[in-house]
Design an enzyme around this catalytic site. Structure first.
Site, mmCIF file in Angstrom:
data_model
loop_
_atom_site.group_PDB
_atom_site.id
_atom_site.type_symbol
_atom_site.label_atom_id
_atom_site.label_comp_id
_atom_site.label_asym_id
_atom_site.label_seq_id
_atom_site.Cartn_x
_atom_site.Cartn_y
_atom_site.Cartn_z
ATOM 1 N N ALA A 66 0.982 -1.249 0.071
ATOM 2 C CA ALA A 66 0.131 0.089 0.125
ATOM 3 C C ALA A 66 0.828 1.229 0.004
ATOM 4 C CB ALA A 66 -0.862 -0.096 1.259
ATOM 5 N N GLY A 105 -0.750 -5.465 -0.447
ATOM 6 C CA GLY A 105 -1.634 -5.303 -1.512
ATOM 7 C C GLY A 105 -1.055 -5.694 -2.869
ATOM 8 N N GLU A 108 -1.764 -9.239 -2.878
ATOM 9 C CA GLU A 108 -3.279 -9.738 -2.984
ATOM 10 C C GLU A 108 -3.616 -9.561 -4.545
ATOM 11 O OE1 GLU A 108 -4.229 -7.027 0.519
ATOM 12 O OE2 GLU A 108 -5.349 -8.940 0.945
ATOM 13 N N GLU A 128 1.409 -7.434 6.306
ATOM 14 C CA GLU A 128 0.316 -6.488 7.139
ATOM 15 C C GLU A 128 0.602 -6.807 8.707
ATOM 16 O OE1 GLU A 128 -0.243 -7.925 4.518
ATOM 17 O OE2 GLU A 128 -1.119 -6.614 2.950
#
Ligand SMILES: NC(=O)c1ccc[n+]([C@@H]2O[C@H](COP(=O)([O-])OP(=O)(O)OC[C@H]3O[C@@H](n4cnc5c(N)ncnc54)[C@H](O)[C@@H]3O)[C@@H](O)[C@H]2O)c1
Length: 693
Positions: A66, A105, A108, A128
């Site tokens: 992120a 992210g 992901e 995370e």
């Protein structure tokens, strides 16, 4: 098809569309990247000439997570979820082409793609949990389906990445591409032709699987909420339909994000980075590369310090006073490596390689060609001065001359040389080969290049450096001394060692002050008190009873042979009660909440004094010191962050009360603490305004 200078570009190579993200330095998933991806995916979807898509990144890495500058701000659409949905609904196969690190992210996003290819040195992970949260864009639902529950749980709860080889073996990556990634990914895309269903490796091995995993984790990652929630999310993947699993992940994510622990961990993430910045030593200051190092003294600290260099391939010369001391010291180093190898921490053949980098000698002449010398002899000013005078005559003119002193005046040591600008404190923590913290003690005359070189060296040897000023105990031990004095007072007034220690282990410390004292040896503190002419009636009484801690199987606690488990000891209780009686103190029970305040608030107060005196650059630097050097639980951010979370007004009030009750001037709230309490502010706010000014 797209214009130059865009963050995400789409080009067509034959029938394959190539979406390239270009958002240096790490292709973070900023709003621009998300919008670009959405637009590119839509355009590629609508283009009849495109039959498959490659998602690749420019620069040094695939999407590495992120955008941390967007943390805590409301999410601007499109969010990652919208992009993932577009990919999953695509009728054309999407292939993620990974180099560098696909993290958070980024992974992901790659997990949502129908296929993944990677270069051999690529790494994939979901870090995370290290920020007190969990992967909130489907990572906890998709990863276990792709790699199976066991590996997914390990990756998600540890936050540690895996390499391309393991990713290939476990199905996370479909092909490792040795040559050019883009060419290889396009060839792969041409081959696969169609999308595929998500794999499903969600077999739960036994009914207690998740419960057992959580209880093991509760011991290893004591006190932390996020790893537990990660397991809940993965359990949802295994037990609920996909959509409901995603919903559960979102709920858990939102709960963690709003909690105090994640707030503290995210604060700490920035604190650690900020600690590298030294306002008057700019980033372009000349840095000396340390190619060869020397350590003086092969005792507890010297041996451990030398290992740090050998571990990263830097040759290090260890100078001792006598051959016997040298043999003993290097013997301990070898044994440490052997233990580490026997536990799988390093390869057996590396023991000799590392030992070969450590050259022992009793000849000071051997340091003449080293770039750095770290002195770690006995804590004795006369001896240290003598050694620095000697180093001055032998070391290269531009060598960094460092002392590992814990309590002595670095300026006085520097004055023993004709080059005080080259002298600095490098305060390692014990065990020096393990503990990450390095207090870098800047003397009055230390030059900027020597400061910059020391900060850079710390990174090279994988330490966490924090710059501090010259004062008694520097930052960490200076605050620790406050806690130590108050811990002794608690014993005199009615508490017992295990009651005090329990309060701090419940708080999240790995051990309390008394177990720590036993580990370090009660002779250490006794010698310091002797040198300073101070007293601690209970600690002194234990020392005089021959109770030196773990090494004599008796200190504040009793130890069974071969065990390090501290057991409450009736003999100690008798000694304590006797001391209270001699001092005329009527013992009474002390509530746990009060014990906590009386141990922690004095530390915060000392932290405020340290800031007033500018012995630390920032409140957050103090927090980095306490988390990395003393086991302060990261989910409480550090003492100064914790103070802010309590409110400085309450802390100042309580300290005033304790100062009066015990007639203890050191407990009077510091001027800075009083001022901020009056203004209703916290240390973070104060730090932010100091930075702006
Ligand atoms: N032990 C800790 O937890 C700790 C932590 C941080 C800093 N320190 C500091 O590190 C320094 C060393 O502490 P330690 O615990 O390793 O002590 P130690 O007693 O284990 O080791 C000191 C070593 O220095 C050697 N030595 C003495 N005179 C020498 C000389 N003239 N030339 C070469 N070697 C000489 C001794 O033979 C001994 O091996 C001290 O300044 C101490 O305050 C200690």
């Amino acid at each position: 098809m797209t214009e130059a200078g865009q963050i995400v570009t789409l080009e067509r190579v034959g029938a394959i569309g190539v979406l390239t993200v270009n958002n240096p330095p790490v292709n973070a998933l900023s709003h621009g990247v998300r919008s670009g991806l959405k637009a590119g995916l839509d355009a590629a979807g609508a283009d009849q000439a495109i039959s498959g898509l490659v998602l690749i990144c420019a620069g040094r890495t695939f999407v590495a997570g992120a955008d941390i500058t967007e943390f805590g701000k409301p999410m601007k659409e499109p969010g990652l979820a919208a992009i993932i949905e577009t990919i999953e609904n695509s009728s054309k196969p999407v292939i993620a082409a990974i180099h560098g690190t696909a993290l958070g992210g980024g992974l992901e996003l790659a997990l949502a793609c129908h296929y993944r290819v990677a270069v051999p040195d690529a790494r994939c992970g979901l870090p995370e949990v290290k920020l007190g949260i969990l992967p909130g864009a489907g990572g906890t639902q998709r990863l276990p389906r792709v790699v199976g529950l066991a590996l997914a749980l390990d990756m998600i709860t540890s936050g540690d990445p895996i390499g391309a080889k393991q990713a290939r073996e476990t199905g996370l990556v479909d092909e490792v591409i040795a040559g050019d990634l883009k060419t290889g990914a396009i060839a792969f895309a041409e081959k696969v032709v169609r999308v595929r269903e998500m794999s499903d490796k969600l077999k739960v091995p036994d009914p207690d699987f998740f419960k057992n995993y959580k209880s093991t984790l509760a011991k290893r990652r004591r006190g932390l909420e996020a790893p537990q929630a990660c397991v809940d999310a993965v359990e949802a993947a295994a037990t609920l339909p996909f959509d409901q699993g995603l919903k559960r992940e979102r709920e858990l994510f939102t709960r963690l994000l709003g909690g105090e622990q994640s707030k503290a961990q995210r604060y700490f993430f920035f604190a650690e980075r900020e600690a590298n910045k030294i306002p008057d030593v700019p980033g372009d200051t000349a840095v000396k590369t340390i190619r060869k190092a020397a350590v003086i003294g092969a005792g507890t600290m010297g041996g451990g310090i030398a290992m740090n260099f050998a571990n990263v391939g830097i040759p290090v010369t260890v100078v001792e006073a006598t051959q016997a001391a040298l043999d003993r010291g290097l013997g301990v180093v070898r044994r440490n490596y052997e233990i580490s190898a026997s536990r799988g921490g390093m390869a057996a053949e590396d023991i000799d390689k590392r030992m070969a980098l450590i050259k022992g000698t009793t000849d000071y002449g051997a340091i003449a060609d080293t770039d750095l010398v770290i002195e770690a002899v006995f804590e004795d000013m006369a001896l240290k001065k003598e050694i620095f005078a000697k180093l001055d005559g032998i070391a290269k003119p531009d060598a960094v001359l460092a002392t590992n002193t814990s309590t002595l005046d670095v300026n006085a040591i520097a004055a023993a040389t004709k080059r005080p600008e080259s002298v600095i404190g490098l305060h390692f923590f014990s065990p020096a080969n393990v503990m990450r913290l390095l207090e870098i003690v800047r003397g009055a005359k230390t030059s900027k290049p020597v400061v910059a070189s020391s900060m850079a060296l710390a990174k090279t040897i994988r330490k966490v450096p924090v710059l501090v000023g010259v004062c008694d105990g520097f930052v960490g031990n200076r605050m620790l001394a406050q806690r130590g004095r108050e811990a002794e007072r608690l014993l005199i007034e009615g508490a017992l060692p295990h009651q005090v220690d329990k309060v701090l282990t419940d708080f999240g410390f790995p051990m309390g002050p008394f177990a720590m004292g036993d580990l370090a040896g009660l002779d250490v503190g006794w010698r310091v008190r002797q040198a300073r002419g101070t007293k601690a009636p209970i600690a002194d009484a234990l020392y005089e009873a021959g109770r030196l801690g773990q090494k004599t199987s008796a200190g504040y606690y009793h130890y069974e042979p071969g065990s390090r488990a501290p057991l409450p000891d009736p003999d100690v209780e008798r000694i304590i009660i006797e001391v209270s009686k001699q001092l005329g103190v009527a013992r009474k029970p002390i509530p746990e909440a009060e014990i906590l305040e009386r141990l922690v608030y004095p530390m915060i107060n000392e932290g405020a004094k340290i800031l007033e005196e500018r012995m630390a650059l920032r409140a957050s630097d103090i927090d980095v010191i306490w988390v990395y050097g003393y086991g302060w639980p990261i989910y409480r951010g550090g003492p100064m962050h914790y103070a802010d979370s309590i409110g400085l007004k309450k802390i100042a009030e309580r300290l005033s009360e304790y100062a009066d009750r015990f007639n203890e001037p050191a407990l009077k709230p510091a001027a800075l603490l009083q001022q901020l309490a009056r203004e209703g502010r916290g240390f973070a706010d104060w730090q932010a305004s100091a930075k702006a000014a």
